[in-house]
Design an enzyme around this catalytic site. Structure first.
Site, PDB file in Angstrom:
ATOM      1  N   GLY A  95       0.806  -1.221   0.000  1.00  0.00           N
ATOM      2  CA  GLY A  95       0.000   0.000   0.000  1.00  0.00           C
ATOM      3  C   GLY A  95       0.833   1.262   0.000  1.00  0.00           C
ATOM      4  O   GLY A  95       2.057   1.237   0.118  1.00  0.00           O
ATOM      5  N   ASP A 265       4.414  -4.122  -7.172  1.00  0.00           N
ATOM      6  CA  ASP A 265       3.766  -2.913  -6.657  1.00  0.00           C
ATOM      7  C   ASP A 265       4.367  -1.663  -7.292  1.00  0.00           C
ATOM      8  O   ASP A 265       3.867  -0.563  -7.079  1.00  0.00           O
ATOM      9  CB  ASP A 265       3.897  -2.834  -5.125  1.00  0.00           C
ATOM     10  CG  ASP A 265       5.330  -2.949  -4.653  1.00  0.00           C
ATOM     11  OD1 ASP A 265       5.986  -3.949  -5.003  1.00  0.00           O
ATOM     12  OD2 ASP A 265       5.814  -2.043  -3.961  1.00  0.00           O
ATOM     13  N   ASP A 275       7.600   5.111  -9.477  1.00  0.00           N
ATOM     14  CA  ASP A 275       8.378   4.884  -8.252  1.00  0.00           C
ATOM     15  C   ASP A 275       9.884   4.883  -8.499  1.00  0.00           C
ATOM     16  O   ASP A 275      10.502   3.836  -8.718  1.00  0.00           O
ATOM     17  CB  ASP A 275       7.941   3.598  -7.535  1.00  0.00           C
ATOM     18  CG  ASP A 275       6.675   3.833  -6.724  1.00  0.00           C
ATOM     19  OD1 ASP A 275       6.056   4.910  -6.885  1.00  0.00           O
ATOM     20  OD2 ASP A 275       6.309   2.954  -5.934  1.00  0.00           O
TER      21      ASP A 275
HETATM   22  P1  AMP Z   1       9.102   0.922  -2.838  1.00  0.00           P
HETATM   23  O1  AMP Z   1       9.359  -0.428  -3.428  1.00  0.00           O
HETATM   24  O2  AMP Z   1      10.337   1.634  -2.387  1.00  0.00           O
HETATM   25  O3  AMP Z   1       8.280   1.768  -3.746  1.00  0.00           O
HETATM   26  O4  AMP Z   1       8.262   0.736  -1.484  1.00  0.00           O
HETATM   27  C1  AMP Z   1       7.745  -0.481  -1.035  1.00  0.00           C
HETATM   28  C2  AMP Z   1       6.713  -0.278   0.050  1.00  0.00           C
HETATM   29  O5  AMP Z   1       7.313   0.309   1.205  1.00  0.00           O
HETATM   30  C3  AMP Z   1       5.560   0.627  -0.343  1.00  0.00           C
HETATM   31  O6  AMP Z   1       4.404   0.091   0.214  1.00  0.00           O
HETATM   32  C4  AMP Z   1       5.942   1.933   0.297  1.00  0.00           C
HETATM   33  O7  AMP Z   1       4.818   2.722   0.545  1.00  0.00           O
HETATM   34  C5  AMP Z   1       6.602   1.478   1.596  1.00  0.00           C
HETATM   35  N1  AMP Z   1       7.549   2.481   2.123  1.00  0.00           N
HETATM   36  C6  AMP Z   1       8.751   2.812   1.644  1.00  0.00           C
HETATM   37  N2  AMP Z   1       9.320   3.793   2.374  1.00  0.00           N
HETATM   38  C7  AMP Z   1       8.453   4.105   3.360  1.00  0.00           C
HETATM   39  C8  AMP Z   1       8.440   5.036   4.449  1.00  0.00           C
HETATM   40  N3  AMP Z   1       9.449   5.882   4.657  1.00  0.00           N
HETATM   41  N4  AMP Z   1       7.359   5.049   5.245  1.00  0.00           N
HETATM   42  C9  AMP Z   1       6.339   4.231   5.041  1.00  0.00           C
HETATM   43  N5  AMP Z   1       6.272   3.335   4.050  1.00  0.00           N
HETATM   44  C10 AMP Z   1       7.317   3.261   3.209  1.00  0.00           C
HETATM   45 MG    MG Z   2       6.700   1.535  -4.586  1.00  0.00          MG
END
Ligand code: AMP
Ligand code: MG
Length: 515
Positions: A95, A265, A275
Protein backbone atom coordinates in the site's frame (compact mmCIF):
# COMPACT_ATOMS: atom_id res chain seq x y z
CA UNK A 1 -7.21 24.25 -10.09
CA UNK A 2 -10.12 22.41 -8.53
CA UNK A 3 -9.32 19.12 -6.81
CA UNK A 4 -12.18 16.61 -6.88
CA UNK A 5 -12.88 13.22 -5.37
CA UNK A 6 -13.44 11.07 -8.49
CA UNK A 7 -11.46 8.14 -7.16
CA UNK A 8 -12.90 7.99 -3.68
CA UNK A 9 -16.49 8.36 -4.85
CA UNK A 10 -16.09 5.73 -7.58
CA UNK A 11 -14.52 2.98 -5.46
CA UNK A 12 -15.21 1.53 -2.00
CA UNK A 13 -13.07 2.92 0.82
CA UNK A 14 -12.03 1.72 4.24
CA UNK A 15 -14.68 2.21 6.97
CA UNK A 16 -11.94 2.78 9.55
CA UNK A 17 -10.92 6.42 9.26
CA UNK A 18 -8.38 6.57 12.09
CA UNK A 19 -4.80 6.59 10.87
CA UNK A 20 -2.73 3.75 12.35
CA UNK A 21 -0.82 0.90 10.69
CA UNK A 22 -3.02 -2.11 10.05
CA UNK A 23 -4.21 -4.74 7.63
CA UNK A 24 -7.08 -3.34 5.60
CA UNK A 25 -9.76 -5.50 4.04
CA UNK A 26 -12.57 -5.09 1.52
CA UNK A 27 -11.49 -1.65 0.35
CA UNK A 28 -9.52 0.02 -2.39
CA UNK A 29 -8.35 3.02 -0.36
CA UNK A 30 -8.22 4.56 3.10
CA UNK A 31 -8.94 8.14 4.04
CA UNK A 32 -5.62 9.68 5.09
CA UNK A 33 -4.87 13.16 6.33
CA UNK A 34 -1.38 14.49 5.52
CA UNK A 35 0.63 15.80 8.47
CA UNK A 36 1.24 19.55 8.30
CA UNK A 37 4.92 20.35 7.70
CA UNK A 38 6.81 22.64 10.12
CA UNK A 39 7.99 25.17 7.54
CA UNK A 40 6.84 24.25 4.02
CA UNK A 41 8.64 25.92 1.15
CA UNK A 42 8.05 25.42 -2.55
CA UNK A 43 11.51 25.16 -4.06
CA UNK A 44 10.80 24.01 -7.60
CA UNK A 45 7.96 23.27 -9.98
CA UNK A 46 7.51 22.02 -13.53
CA UNK A 47 6.12 25.04 -15.43
CA UNK A 48 4.77 22.95 -18.32
CA UNK A 49 2.54 21.03 -15.92
CA UNK A 50 1.61 23.74 -13.44
CA UNK A 51 0.41 25.78 -16.38
CA UNK A 52 -1.48 22.82 -17.90
CA UNK A 53 -3.20 22.28 -14.55
CA UNK A 54 -3.79 26.00 -14.02
CA UNK A 55 -1.82 26.15 -10.79
CA UNK A 56 -0.65 29.50 -9.51
CA UNK A 57 2.70 28.75 -7.89
CA UNK A 58 3.14 32.38 -6.82
CA UNK A 59 0.16 31.98 -4.48
CA UNK A 60 1.54 31.86 -0.92
CA UNK A 61 -0.79 28.89 -0.28
CA UNK A 62 0.99 26.77 -2.90
CA UNK A 63 3.58 25.43 -0.45
CA UNK A 64 0.73 24.45 1.91
CA UNK A 65 -1.31 22.80 -0.83
CA UNK A 66 1.66 20.77 -2.12
CA UNK A 67 2.74 19.59 1.30
CA UNK A 68 -0.80 18.71 2.32
CA UNK A 69 -1.65 21.22 5.03
CA UNK A 70 -4.25 23.04 2.90
CA UNK A 71 -6.76 20.43 1.83
CA UNK A 72 -9.42 21.22 -0.74
CA UNK A 73 -13.00 21.08 0.59
CA UNK A 74 -14.05 19.20 -2.54
CA UNK A 75 -11.63 16.31 -2.07
CA UNK A 76 -10.86 13.42 0.27
CA UNK A 77 -7.13 12.70 0.59
CA UNK A 78 -6.45 8.97 0.48
CA UNK A 79 -3.82 6.29 0.43
CA UNK A 80 -4.29 3.24 -1.78
CA UNK A 81 -4.34 -0.34 -0.68
CA UNK A 82 -2.19 -2.70 -2.72
CA UNK A 83 0.01 -5.72 -2.34
CA UNK A 84 2.84 -7.04 -4.40
CA UNK A 85 5.58 -9.49 -5.17
CA UNK A 86 8.88 -8.14 -3.90
CA UNK A 87 12.07 -9.72 -5.25
CA UNK A 88 10.08 -12.72 -6.44
CA UNK A 89 8.04 -13.39 -3.30
CA UNK A 90 4.49 -12.51 -2.36
CA UNK A 91 4.80 -9.78 0.27
CA UNK A 92 1.12 -9.38 1.23
CA UNK A 93 -0.28 -5.93 1.91
CA UNK A 94 2.03 -3.04 1.04
CA UNK A 95 0.00 0.00 0.00
CA UNK A 96 0.81 3.70 -0.12
CA UNK A 97 3.03 3.83 2.95
CA UNK A 98 4.48 7.24 2.21
CA UNK A 99 2.16 8.55 -0.47
CA UNK A 100 -1.12 10.38 -0.03
CA UNK A 101 -3.26 11.39 -2.99
CA UNK A 102 -4.83 14.84 -2.74
CA UNK A 103 -7.46 13.85 -5.28
CA UNK A 104 -8.15 14.26 -8.96
CA UNK A 105 -7.90 17.29 -11.25
CA UNK A 106 -8.70 18.01 -14.88
CA UNK A 107 -6.20 19.83 -17.05
CA UNK A 108 -6.90 22.54 -19.62
CA UNK A 109 -7.45 19.87 -22.28
CA UNK A 110 -9.99 18.00 -20.17
CA UNK A 111 -7.58 15.17 -19.29
CA UNK A 112 -7.76 13.80 -15.76
CA UNK A 113 -4.82 13.52 -13.37
CA UNK A 114 -4.33 12.34 -9.81
CA UNK A 115 -2.09 14.48 -7.61
CA UNK A 116 -0.11 12.58 -5.04
CA UNK A 117 2.20 13.74 -2.26
CA UNK A 118 5.18 11.52 -1.58
CA UNK A 119 6.31 11.87 2.03
CA UNK A 120 3.43 13.73 3.72
CA UNK A 121 3.25 11.48 6.75
CA UNK A 122 2.14 8.03 7.84
CA UNK A 123 -0.79 6.13 6.41
CA UNK A 124 -2.49 2.86 7.40
CA UNK A 125 0.00 1.21 5.02
CA UNK A 126 3.18 2.62 6.54
CA UNK A 127 4.04 -0.59 8.41
CA UNK A 128 7.34 0.16 10.22
CA UNK A 129 8.05 3.20 8.02
CA UNK A 130 7.53 6.79 9.06
CA UNK A 131 5.71 7.93 5.92
CA UNK A 132 8.17 10.75 5.26
CA UNK A 133 10.66 11.35 2.48
CA UNK A 134 14.04 13.06 2.53
CA UNK A 135 15.35 15.72 0.18
CA UNK A 136 17.90 13.32 -1.35
CA UNK A 137 15.32 10.79 -2.56
CA UNK A 138 12.76 13.48 -3.42
CA UNK A 139 15.23 15.19 -5.76
CA UNK A 140 16.05 11.85 -7.33
CA UNK A 141 12.37 11.22 -8.09
CA UNK A 142 11.66 14.79 -9.11
CA UNK A 143 14.52 14.99 -11.61
CA UNK A 144 14.29 11.51 -13.02
CA UNK A 145 10.59 11.51 -13.85
CA UNK A 146 11.21 14.69 -15.83
CA UNK A 147 14.26 13.19 -17.57
CA UNK A 148 12.39 10.02 -18.51
CA UNK A 149 9.42 12.02 -19.82
CA UNK A 150 11.58 14.16 -22.08
CA UNK A 151 13.39 11.09 -23.37
CA UNK A 152 9.98 10.12 -24.73
CA UNK A 153 9.30 7.30 -22.27
CA UNK A 154 5.95 6.91 -20.48
CA UNK A 155 6.16 7.93 -16.83
CA UNK A 156 4.34 9.50 -13.92
CA UNK A 157 5.25 13.20 -13.79
CA UNK A 158 6.79 15.50 -11.22
CA UNK A 159 4.77 18.61 -10.44
CA UNK A 160 6.33 20.37 -7.44
CA UNK A 161 9.18 19.93 -4.98
CA UNK A 162 8.78 21.36 -1.48
CA UNK A 163 11.04 21.22 1.54
CA UNK A 164 9.25 20.69 4.83
CA UNK A 165 11.61 22.24 7.38
CA UNK A 166 11.66 18.90 9.23
CA UNK A 167 14.60 16.58 9.78
CA UNK A 168 14.17 12.86 9.29
CA UNK A 169 16.39 10.01 10.50
CA UNK A 170 17.63 7.61 7.83
CA UNK A 171 19.84 4.54 8.02
CA UNK A 172 20.86 4.52 4.36
CA UNK A 173 22.81 1.25 4.30
CA UNK A 174 20.77 -0.47 7.01
CA UNK A 175 23.92 -0.79 9.11
CA UNK A 176 22.95 1.17 12.20
CA UNK A 177 24.48 4.44 10.96
CA UNK A 178 21.56 6.83 11.25
CA UNK A 179 21.89 10.36 9.89
CA UNK A 180 19.43 13.20 10.10
CA UNK A 181 18.32 14.38 6.66
CA UNK A 182 16.13 17.23 5.46
CA UNK A 183 12.50 16.39 4.79
CA UNK A 184 10.88 17.08 1.42
CA UNK A 185 7.73 16.28 -0.51
CA UNK A 186 7.34 15.72 -4.23
CA UNK A 187 3.86 16.20 -5.57
CA UNK A 188 3.62 13.92 -8.54
CA UNK A 189 0.92 13.69 -11.16
CA UNK A 190 -0.30 10.76 -13.22
CA UNK A 191 -3.43 9.78 -15.09
CA UNK A 192 -3.49 6.87 -12.64
CA UNK A 193 -1.27 5.57 -9.85
CA UNK A 194 -2.89 2.12 -9.90
CA UNK A 195 -0.37 -0.70 -9.93
CA UNK A 196 -0.38 -4.44 -10.71
CA UNK A 197 -0.31 -4.84 -6.93
CA UNK A 198 -3.73 -3.17 -6.53
CA UNK A 199 -5.24 -6.16 -8.37
CA UNK A 200 -3.05 -8.68 -6.59
CA UNK A 201 -4.31 -7.66 -3.15
CA UNK A 202 -7.98 -8.16 -4.10
CA UNK A 203 -7.17 -11.51 -5.72
CA UNK A 204 -5.19 -12.65 -2.66
CA UNK A 205 -8.14 -11.92 -0.37
CA UNK A 206 -10.70 -13.26 -2.85
CA UNK A 207 -12.39 -9.87 -3.08
CA UNK A 208 -13.67 -10.58 -6.56
CA UNK A 209 -16.26 -7.81 -6.53
CA UNK A 210 -13.62 -5.21 -5.75
CA UNK A 211 -11.28 -6.69 -8.32
CA UNK A 212 -13.97 -6.31 -10.98
CA UNK A 213 -14.92 -2.81 -9.87
CA UNK A 214 -11.31 -1.72 -10.01
CA UNK A 215 -10.76 -3.27 -13.46
CA UNK A 216 -13.92 -1.64 -14.80
CA UNK A 217 -12.88 1.69 -13.31
CA UNK A 218 -9.45 1.54 -14.95
CA UNK A 219 -10.90 0.51 -18.31
CA UNK A 220 -13.62 3.18 -18.36
CA UNK A 221 -11.26 5.88 -17.19
CA UNK A 222 -7.95 5.11 -18.85
CA UNK A 223 -8.74 2.61 -21.60
CA UNK A 224 -12.08 4.02 -22.83
CA UNK A 225 -11.27 3.17 -26.47
CA UNK A 226 -11.67 -0.53 -25.57
CA UNK A 227 -15.41 -0.12 -24.97
CA UNK A 228 -17.68 -1.45 -22.23
CA UNK A 229 -15.92 -3.90 -19.90
CA UNK A 230 -16.71 -7.55 -20.60
CA UNK A 231 -14.78 -10.79 -21.31
CA UNK A 232 -13.42 -9.77 -24.73
CA UNK A 233 -12.57 -6.29 -23.49
CA UNK A 234 -10.73 -7.68 -20.44
CA UNK A 235 -8.51 -9.70 -22.74
CA UNK A 236 -7.83 -6.74 -25.00
CA UNK A 237 -7.12 -4.62 -21.93
CA UNK A 238 -4.55 -7.10 -20.68
CA UNK A 239 -2.99 -7.18 -24.15
CA UNK A 240 -2.65 -3.41 -24.15
CA UNK A 241 -1.10 -3.39 -20.65
CA UNK A 242 1.39 -5.98 -21.90
CA UNK A 243 2.20 -3.98 -25.02
CA UNK A 244 2.62 -0.75 -23.09
CA UNK A 245 4.82 -2.44 -20.51
CA UNK A 246 6.99 -3.99 -23.22
CA UNK A 247 7.32 -0.61 -24.91
CA UNK A 248 8.33 1.19 -21.73
CA UNK A 249 10.92 -1.42 -20.77
CA UNK A 250 12.37 -1.60 -24.30
CA UNK A 251 12.83 2.15 -24.14
CA UNK A 252 14.54 1.91 -20.74
CA UNK A 253 16.97 -0.43 -22.46
CA UNK A 254 17.40 2.08 -25.25
CA UNK A 255 18.55 4.85 -22.91
CA UNK A 256 20.32 2.64 -20.35
CA UNK A 257 17.87 3.19 -17.49
CA UNK A 258 17.79 0.63 -14.70
CA UNK A 259 14.67 0.90 -12.52
CA UNK A 260 16.20 -1.43 -9.96
CA UNK A 261 13.04 -2.29 -7.97
CA UNK A 262 10.67 -3.88 -10.49
CA UNK A 263 8.43 -5.36 -7.82
CA UNK A 264 4.81 -5.79 -8.93
CA UNK A 265 3.77 -2.91 -6.66
CA UNK A 266 6.03 -0.70 -8.77
CA UNK A 267 4.41 -1.68 -12.09
CA UNK A 268 1.90 0.84 -13.39
CA UNK A 269 -1.39 -0.39 -14.86
CA UNK A 270 -0.81 2.24 -17.57
CA UNK A 271 2.60 0.79 -18.40
CA UNK A 272 4.35 3.92 -17.18
CA UNK A 273 7.61 4.20 -15.30
CA UNK A 274 6.63 4.64 -11.64
CA UNK A 275 8.38 4.88 -8.25
CA UNK A 276 11.88 6.22 -8.65
CA UNK A 277 13.95 4.64 -5.89
CA UNK A 278 17.51 3.30 -6.20
CA UNK A 279 17.39 3.56 -10.02
CA UNK A 280 20.50 4.25 -12.06
CA UNK A 281 21.82 4.83 -15.56
CA UNK A 282 24.31 2.58 -17.28
CA UNK A 283 27.76 4.04 -17.37
CA UNK A 284 29.87 1.12 -18.65
CA UNK A 285 27.68 -1.15 -20.73
CA UNK A 286 27.15 -4.18 -18.51
CA UNK A 287 23.91 -6.20 -18.62
CA UNK A 288 24.52 -7.43 -15.07
CA UNK A 289 24.70 -3.95 -13.61
CA UNK A 290 22.26 -2.75 -10.97
CA UNK A 291 22.69 0.28 -8.72
CA UNK A 292 20.62 -1.38 -5.99
CA UNK A 293 22.97 -2.39 -3.21
CA UNK A 294 20.57 -4.93 -1.70
CA UNK A 295 20.22 -6.71 -5.08
CA UNK A 296 23.97 -7.04 -5.57
CA UNK A 297 24.14 -10.77 -5.14
CA UNK A 298 20.96 -11.82 -6.99
CA UNK A 299 20.96 -9.04 -9.60
CA UNK A 300 17.31 -9.83 -10.21
CA UNK A 301 16.62 -6.29 -11.37
CA UNK A 302 19.82 -5.71 -13.32
CA UNK A 303 19.77 -3.94 -16.68
CA UNK A 304 19.79 -7.10 -18.76
CA UNK A 305 17.01 -8.77 -16.74
CA UNK A 306 14.44 -5.98 -17.06
CA UNK A 307 12.58 -7.28 -20.15
CA UNK A 308 12.10 -10.78 -18.68
CA UNK A 309 11.16 -9.42 -15.25
CA UNK A 310 8.43 -7.37 -16.90
CA UNK A 311 7.03 -10.62 -18.29
CA UNK A 312 7.30 -12.30 -14.88
CA UNK A 313 5.31 -9.39 -13.43
CA UNK A 314 2.72 -9.64 -16.19
CA UNK A 315 2.22 -13.29 -15.18
CA UNK A 316 1.48 -12.08 -11.65
CA UNK A 317 -1.05 -9.60 -13.00
CA UNK A 318 -2.61 -12.30 -15.17
CA UNK A 319 -3.01 -14.51 -12.10
CA UNK A 320 -4.59 -11.65 -10.20
CA UNK A 321 -7.19 -10.79 -12.85
CA UNK A 322 -7.98 -14.42 -13.65
CA UNK A 323 -11.32 -14.23 -11.75
CA UNK A 324 -12.54 -11.88 -14.52
CA UNK A 325 -12.21 -14.75 -17.02
CA UNK A 326 -13.89 -18.12 -17.40
CA UNK A 327 -10.64 -19.86 -18.25
CA UNK A 328 -6.91 -19.13 -18.32
CA UNK A 329 -6.76 -19.32 -22.13
CA UNK A 330 -7.34 -15.66 -23.05
CA UNK A 331 -4.60 -14.61 -20.63
CA UNK A 332 -2.19 -17.33 -21.74
CA UNK A 333 -2.74 -16.36 -25.35
CA UNK A 334 -1.69 -12.77 -24.59
CA UNK A 335 1.25 -13.73 -22.36
CA UNK A 336 2.62 -15.85 -25.23
CA UNK A 337 2.74 -12.71 -27.36
CA UNK A 338 5.12 -10.90 -25.00
CA UNK A 339 8.47 -11.99 -26.41
CA UNK A 340 7.37 -11.34 -30.00
CA UNK A 341 5.98 -7.93 -29.03
CA UNK A 342 9.09 -7.02 -27.08
CA UNK A 343 11.51 -8.22 -29.77
CA UNK A 344 9.71 -6.27 -32.43
CA UNK A 345 10.07 -3.03 -30.47
CA UNK A 346 13.61 -3.74 -29.33
CA UNK A 347 14.82 -4.81 -32.77
CA UNK A 348 13.59 -1.58 -34.26
CA UNK A 349 15.33 0.31 -31.43
CA UNK A 350 18.58 -1.59 -32.02
CA UNK A 351 18.43 -0.78 -35.72
CA UNK A 352 17.69 2.89 -35.05
CA UNK A 353 20.49 3.15 -32.50
CA UNK A 354 22.82 2.19 -35.32
CA UNK A 355 21.19 4.51 -37.84
CA UNK A 356 19.52 1.71 -39.77
CA UNK A 357 15.85 2.21 -40.54
CA UNK A 358 14.59 -1.31 -40.00
CA UNK A 359 15.77 -4.49 -38.38
CA UNK A 360 16.91 -7.02 -40.93
CA UNK A 361 17.50 -10.59 -39.71
CA UNK A 362 20.58 -10.76 -41.91
CA UNK A 363 22.11 -8.13 -39.57
CA UNK A 364 21.57 -10.30 -36.47
CA UNK A 365 25.28 -10.87 -36.07
CA UNK A 366 25.94 -7.13 -36.22
CA UNK A 367 23.75 -6.59 -33.16
CA UNK A 368 25.01 -9.56 -31.22
CA UNK A 369 28.65 -8.65 -31.76
CA UNK A 370 27.87 -5.03 -30.85
CA UNK A 371 26.94 -6.03 -27.30
CA UNK A 372 29.96 -8.32 -26.88
CA UNK A 373 32.27 -5.63 -28.24
CA UNK A 374 30.88 -3.00 -25.85
CA UNK A 375 31.41 -5.38 -22.96
CA UNK A 376 35.04 -6.10 -23.87
CA UNK A 377 36.18 -2.95 -22.07
CA UNK A 378 34.46 -0.25 -19.98
CA UNK A 379 32.47 1.60 -22.64
CA UNK A 380 30.08 4.39 -21.73
CA UNK A 381 26.72 3.33 -23.13
CA UNK A 382 25.45 6.86 -23.79
CA UNK A 383 28.63 8.38 -25.19
CA UNK A 384 29.39 5.41 -27.43
CA UNK A 385 26.30 5.83 -29.62
CA UNK A 386 26.67 9.62 -29.88
CA UNK A 387 30.30 9.20 -30.93
CA UNK A 388 29.43 6.42 -33.34
CA UNK A 389 27.07 8.84 -35.08
CA UNK A 390 30.16 10.84 -36.02
CA UNK A 391 31.74 7.88 -37.81
CA UNK A 392 31.06 7.82 -41.54
CA UNK A 393 31.19 4.83 -43.91
CA UNK A 394 34.41 6.16 -45.44
CA UNK A 395 36.36 6.75 -42.23
CA UNK A 396 39.65 4.95 -41.70
CA UNK A 397 41.00 3.31 -38.56
CA UNK A 398 42.85 6.32 -37.09
CA UNK A 399 39.83 8.58 -37.39
CA UNK A 400 37.50 5.93 -35.99
CA UNK A 401 39.74 5.51 -32.98
CA UNK A 402 39.64 9.27 -32.34
CA UNK A 403 35.85 9.16 -32.34
CA UNK A 404 35.43 6.10 -30.13
CA UNK A 405 38.08 6.66 -27.48
CA UNK A 406 36.07 9.32 -25.58
CA UNK A 407 33.51 6.60 -24.81
CA UNK A 408 36.04 4.40 -23.03
CA UNK A 409 36.72 4.44 -19.31
CA UNK A 410 40.21 3.04 -19.91
CA UNK A 411 41.29 4.52 -23.25
CA UNK A 412 44.77 3.07 -22.75
CA UNK A 413 43.18 -0.37 -23.20
CA UNK A 414 42.29 0.53 -26.79
CA UNK A 415 44.94 -1.70 -28.32
CA UNK A 416 45.50 -5.39 -29.15
CA UNK A 417 42.39 -7.60 -29.19
CA UNK A 418 40.12 -4.92 -27.77
CA UNK A 419 40.98 -2.38 -30.47
CA UNK A 420 40.81 -5.09 -33.15
CA UNK A 421 37.37 -6.14 -31.89
CA UNK A 422 36.05 -2.59 -32.10
CA UNK A 423 37.53 -2.06 -35.56
CA UNK A 424 36.12 -5.30 -36.87
CA UNK A 425 32.70 -4.39 -35.59
CA UNK A 426 32.82 -0.82 -36.93
CA UNK A 427 33.87 -2.08 -40.37
CA UNK A 428 30.89 -4.44 -40.38
CA UNK A 429 28.62 -1.57 -39.32
CA UNK A 430 30.07 0.81 -41.93
CA UNK A 431 29.19 -1.69 -44.63
CA UNK A 432 25.57 -1.83 -43.40
CA UNK A 433 25.16 1.94 -43.09
CA UNK A 434 26.35 2.45 -46.64
CA UNK A 435 22.87 1.13 -47.57
CA UNK A 436 21.08 4.08 -45.96
CA UNK A 437 20.92 7.75 -46.78
CA UNK A 438 23.61 9.67 -44.87
CA UNK A 439 21.38 12.40 -43.45
CA UNK A 440 18.67 9.95 -42.49
CA UNK A 441 21.21 7.76 -40.71
CA UNK A 442 22.50 10.68 -38.70
CA UNK A 443 19.05 12.01 -37.77
CA UNK A 444 17.89 8.55 -36.72
CA UNK A 445 20.94 8.03 -34.52
CA UNK A 446 20.70 11.45 -32.88
CA UNK A 447 16.98 11.02 -32.19
CA UNK A 448 17.38 7.52 -30.76
CA UNK A 449 20.51 8.00 -28.67
CA UNK A 450 20.27 10.80 -26.11
CA UNK A 451 23.31 12.93 -25.40
CA UNK A 452 22.12 13.78 -21.88
CA UNK A 453 20.81 11.35 -19.29
CA UNK A 454 20.53 11.81 -15.54
CA UNK A 455 23.96 10.36 -14.86
CA UNK A 456 24.21 8.94 -11.36
CA UNK A 457 26.84 11.46 -10.32
CA UNK A 458 24.84 14.41 -11.72
CA UNK A 459 21.90 13.60 -9.46
CA UNK A 460 24.29 13.36 -6.53
CA UNK A 461 25.90 16.73 -7.31
CA UNK A 462 22.45 18.30 -7.54
CA UNK A 463 21.54 16.78 -4.16
CA UNK A 464 24.77 17.94 -2.51
CA UNK A 465 24.09 21.52 -3.63
CA UNK A 466 20.40 21.40 -2.72
CA UNK A 467 21.22 20.19 0.78
CA UNK A 468 23.02 23.49 1.28
CA UNK A 469 19.95 25.34 -0.01
CA UNK A 470 21.18 25.86 -3.58
CA UNK A 471 18.79 24.40 -6.15
CA UNK A 472 20.41 26.07 -9.17
CA UNK A 473 22.46 23.04 -10.22
CA UNK A 474 19.36 20.87 -10.08
CA UNK A 475 17.48 23.37 -12.28
CA UNK A 476 20.40 23.67 -14.73
CA UNK A 477 20.68 19.92 -15.15
CA UNK A 478 16.92 19.61 -15.59
CA UNK A 479 16.95 22.32 -18.25
CA UNK A 480 19.36 20.29 -20.36
CA UNK A 481 17.44 17.07 -19.70
CA UNK A 482 14.35 18.64 -21.26
CA UNK A 483 15.99 18.45 -24.69
CA UNK A 484 18.28 15.48 -24.16
CA UNK A 485 18.81 14.69 -27.83
CA UNK A 486 20.09 18.19 -28.63
CA UNK A 487 23.61 19.51 -28.30
CA UNK A 488 24.10 22.04 -25.51
CA UNK A 489 27.59 23.44 -26.20
CA UNK A 490 27.68 25.34 -22.90
CA UNK A 491 26.76 22.25 -20.91
CA UNK A 492 29.15 19.64 -22.29
CA UNK A 493 30.07 18.83 -18.69
CA UNK A 494 26.65 17.26 -18.07
CA UNK A 495 27.41 14.74 -20.82
CA UNK A 496 30.75 13.68 -19.36
CA UNK A 497 31.78 10.20 -18.41
CA UNK A 498 31.56 9.36 -14.73
CA UNK A 499 34.43 11.05 -12.90
CA UNK A 500 36.77 8.89 -10.81
CA UNK A 501 35.46 10.15 -7.48
CA UNK A 502 32.00 8.83 -8.35
CA UNK A 503 33.18 5.25 -8.84
CA UNK A 504 33.11 4.46 -5.16
CA UNK A 505 31.00 7.24 -3.66
CA UNK A 506 27.80 5.80 -2.09
CA UNK A 507 24.75 7.37 -3.67
CA UNK A 508 26.28 7.23 -7.17
CA UNK A 509 26.41 3.57 -8.03
CA UNK A 510 25.47 2.10 -4.68
CA UNK A 511 21.95 2.96 -3.64
CA UNK A 512 19.23 1.52 -1.44
CA UNK A 513 15.48 1.88 -1.09
CA UNK A 514 16.01 4.05 1.99
CA UNK A 515 14.26 7.25 1.11
P1 AMP B 1 9.10 0.92 -2.84
O1 AMP B 1 9.36 -0.43 -3.43
O2 AMP B 1 10.34 1.63 -2.39
O3 AMP B 1 8.28 1.77 -3.75
O4 AMP B 1 8.26 0.74 -1.48
C1 AMP B 1 7.74 -0.48 -1.03
C2 AMP B 1 6.71 -0.28 0.05
O5 AMP B 1 7.31 0.31 1.21
C3 AMP B 1 5.56 0.63 -0.34
O6 AMP B 1 4.40 0.09 0.21
C4 AMP B 1 5.94 1.93 0.30
O7 AMP B 1 4.82 2.72 0.55
C5 AMP B 1 6.60 1.48 1.60
N1 AMP B 1 7.55 2.48 2.12
C6 AMP B 1 8.75 2.81 1.64
N2 AMP B 1 9.32 3.79 2.37
C7 AMP B 1 8.45 4.11 3.36
C8 AMP B 1 8.44 5.04 4.45
N3 AMP B 1 9.45 5.88 4.66
N4 AMP B 1 7.36 5.05 5.24
C9 AMP B 1 6.34 4.23 5.04
N5 AMP B 1 6.27 3.34 4.05
C10 AMP B 1 7.32 3.26 3.21
MG1 MG C 1 6.70 1.54 -4.59
Amino acid sequence: MQINDDFTTALPGDSETRNYPRQVYQSVWSKTQPVAAAAPKLVSHIPELTSLLDIDVSNPDAAHIFTGSAISKTATPYSMRYGGHQFGNWAGQLGDGRAIALGEVNDKNGQHWTLQLKGAGPTPYSRQGDGYAVLRSSIREYMCAEAIHHLGIPTTRSLTLCTTGETIPRDVFYDGNVTMEQGAIVCRAAHSFIRFGNFEIHAAYEETDLLKQLADYVIKRDYPHLGQPGPAVYQQWFREILQRTANTVANWQRVGFVHAVMNTDNMSILGQTIDYGPYGWLEEYDPRWTPNYIDNSMRRYSYGNQPEIALWNLYRLANAILPLFESTEPLEEVLKEYRGTYDQIWNKIQANKLGLQDYDTSDKNLYESLWTTLKSTGTDYTIFFRQLAKVTPEMQEIEIEIQLKPALYNPEEFKGDIAAGFMQWVTQWQACTARTDKDKRLTTMLQTNPKYVLRNYLALNAIDAAETGDFSLMENIMKVLRTPYDEHPNEEGFASRRPDWATTRPGCTMLTCSS
